[in-house]
Scaffold this motif. Structure first.
Motif, PDB file in Angstrom:
ATOM      1  N   SER A  42       5.929 -39.787  32.651  1.00  0.00           N
ATOM      2  CA  SER A  42       4.725 -39.149  32.112  1.00  0.00           C
ATOM      3  C   SER A  42       4.856 -38.893  30.614  1.00  0.00           C
ATOM      4  N   LYS A  45       4.495 -42.347  28.787  1.00  0.00           N
ATOM      5  CA  LYS A  45       3.099 -42.781  28.816  1.00  0.00           C
ATOM      6  C   LYS A  45       2.248 -41.937  27.872  1.00  0.00           C
ATOM      7  N   ARG A  48       2.947 -42.908  24.226  1.00  0.00           N
ATOM      8  CA  ARG A  48       2.349 -44.202  23.892  1.00  0.00           C
ATOM      9  C   ARG A  48       0.835 -44.081  23.764  1.00  0.00           C
ATOM     10  N   GLN A  71       5.569 -50.339  26.448  1.00  0.00           N
ATOM     11  CA  GLN A  71       4.982 -50.730  27.732  1.00  0.00           C
ATOM     12  C   GLN A  71       5.248 -52.208  27.949  1.00  0.00           C
ATOM     13  N   TYR A  76       7.809 -49.163  31.914  1.00  0.00           N
ATOM     14  CA  TYR A  76       7.865 -48.476  30.626  1.00  0.00           C
ATOM     15  C   TYR A  76       9.328 -48.253  30.254  1.00  0.00           C
ATOM     16  N   ASP A 139       3.741 -48.463  36.622  1.00  0.00           N
ATOM     17  CA  ASP A 139       3.841 -47.136  37.231  1.00  0.00           C
ATOM     18  C   ASP A 139       5.288 -46.736  37.472  1.00  0.00           C
ATOM     19  N   ASP A 301      -6.585 -46.989  31.266  1.00  0.00           N
ATOM     20  CA  ASP A 301      -5.588 -46.881  32.331  1.00  0.00           C
ATOM     21  C   ASP A 301      -6.209 -46.558  33.682  1.00  0.00           C
TER      22      ASP A 301
END
Length: 331
Positions: A42, A45, A48, A71, A76, A139, A301
Motif C-alpha cells: 500500500s 502504490k 507511485r 510498477q 511492485y 496486486d 486503478d
C-alpha cells in the motif's frame, strides 16, 4: 520515512507511520509477514500514485537515501537511487543507506539484480492477429529473494510492445512502402490515417473487438467521455477478462514529444504519459520529428476514472502527409 517530491526531495508530500517504515524494511530484508507485505504494498502504490520517491531515515544529516517506487508488469518493487560513479557531484545528494539498513547497497559485491543492464533482444516478426492489452493492475510485491532468472523476466529489455503493434499496422497498411515518383500520388494525413484504421481492422484486442474499434485518431477524444471512442470502450467493459485491463488505443500525429509528454497536431493541449514515451534506439534523437505515436489508455486503478494515457511509442516520420517511418532527420 516520508514520501517526497520526485527529483526535489527537499519537499515532502507525506510522512510514513512507524509501522509502514518497519513493513518496508521487513519486506526488503526478506523477513516480512503477510501483514507487513500488505502494508508495504500500500505504501509503494501510494507513493507511485503521488509521483513521489520514498526518503529513508537511516542516516543523520541533511541528505537521506532515496527509493523510487516501480510498477512492473505483474508486481511492485522499489529501486534504490544512487549516483553513478561518473557523476561525483550527486554523491552527497544521494548517499548510500546505513550499513544496518536492509536497503544498503554493497558496492563491493555484485550489483543489484534489479539495477543490472540488459541488452535489447530482437522481437521476431509475428503473424498472429492478436494485440496485447495492458495487464491487470499488480496486486503483489516483487520477490526480493528470488533468483536472477526469475527476477529478470519483468525487465523491459525487449523492443516496445506498442512499437511492435505500430510497425505491424504500418506494414499491413503499406505505409512503410514508398511508391515510385512517377506514380505522382497525392498524399494527405486524412488518407494515411484512414489506411491505418483500415489495416487495424485486421487485428483483434479481444475476440469480439478489433483494434480499429478500440482506437481513436482524434486527440480531443482523450478528454471527452461522450466521444464515440470512449463510449465503445465503455460498451466493451463486460468483455474484458480479469487478467488484463480495459485498454484503449490512440494513433496520433504529433509535432513533438518528450519523455512523458506528447503534443498532438490536432489539439492545443498536450497529453501526459504515466510511464514513458519510447522511441527507436537508432538514429539521432536531436534530429527527429514529427512523429506518429501510438498510446494505450486505461481508466485508473479502479477502472472507473477518466482516461489515462499509460504508455506511448513515438515513431519518427518524414512528414504529416506521407507518414513514411524514418529513423531521424538525416533521412
Amino acid at each position: 520515512m516520508r514520501i517526497v517530491v520526485r527529483n526535489s526531495p527537499a519537499h515532502g508530500l507525506a510522512t510514513l507511520e512507524e509501522c509502514e517504515a518497519v513493513a518496508l524494511r521487513a519486506w526488503y530484508g526478506n523477513a516480512a509477514s503477510s501483514e507487513d507485505e500488505a502494508i508495504a504494498l500500500s505504501v509503494i502504490k501510494r507513493s507511485r500514485l503521488m509521483d513521489g520517491w520514498i526518503e529513508c531515515d537511516c542516516l543523520p544529516g541533511r541528505y537521506q537515501p532515496l527509493l523510487a517506487p516501480i510498477q512492473q508488469e505483474h508486481t511492485y518493487t522499489l529501486r534504490r537511487l544512487l549516483p553513478k560513479d561518473e557523476d561525483p557531484g550527486r554523491h552527497e545528494e544521494r548517499p548510500n543507506h546505513a550499513h544496518a539498513c536492509p536497503f544498503h547497497v554493497d558496492k563491493d559485491a555484485a550489483p543489484s539484480r534489479f539495477d543490472r543492464g540488459y541488452h535489447l533482444r530482437p522481437l521476431p516478426k509475428s503473424e498472429r492477429s492478436c494485440i496485447d492489452a495492458l495487464p491487470a493492475i499488480p496486486d503483489r510485491l516483487a520477490d526480493v529473494s528470488a533468483s536472477d532468472r526469475i527476477r529478470s523476466v519483468e525487465r523491459n529489455d525487449r523492443p516496445s510492445r506498442l512499437g511492435s503493434i505500430l510497425w505491424r499496422v504500418l506494414d499491413k497498411a503499406g505505409t512503410n512502402v514508398i511508391p515510385p515518383l512517377q506514380d505522382e500520388r497525392d498524399f494527405s494525413l486524412r488518407d494515411q490515417l484512414a489506411r491505418l484504421r483500415s489495416a487495424a481492422r485486421e487485428f483483434r484486442v479481444l475476440r469480439t473487438w478489433t483494434l480499429n474499434a478500440l482506437m481513436s485518431t482524434w486527440a480531443a477524444d482523450y478528454r471527452d467521455p461522450d466521444s464515440r471512442w470512449q463510449r465503445l470502450l465503455a460498451t466493451s467493459r463486460p468483455d474484458w477478462p480479469e487478467t488484463v485491463r480495459r485498454t484503449g488505443f490512440m494513433g496520433l500525429f504529433a509535432t513533438s514529444v518528450s519523455t512523458q509528454t506528447i503534443i498532438p497536431a490536432s489539439s492545443a493541449r498536450k497529453i501526459d504519459i504515466l510511464a514513458k514515451v519510447r522511441q527507436p534506439l537508432r538514429g539521432d534523437p536531436t534530429s527527429r520529428g514529427p512523429f506518429l505515436t501510438l498510446l494505450n489508455v486505461d481508466f485508473g486503478d479502479d477502472d472507473d476514472g477518466p482516461a489515462r494515457a499509460v504508455q506511448a511509442y513515438a515513431q519518427p516520420v518524414y512528414n504529416g502527409d506521407t507518414l513514411f517511418p524514418v529513423e531521424s532527420g538525416f533521412e
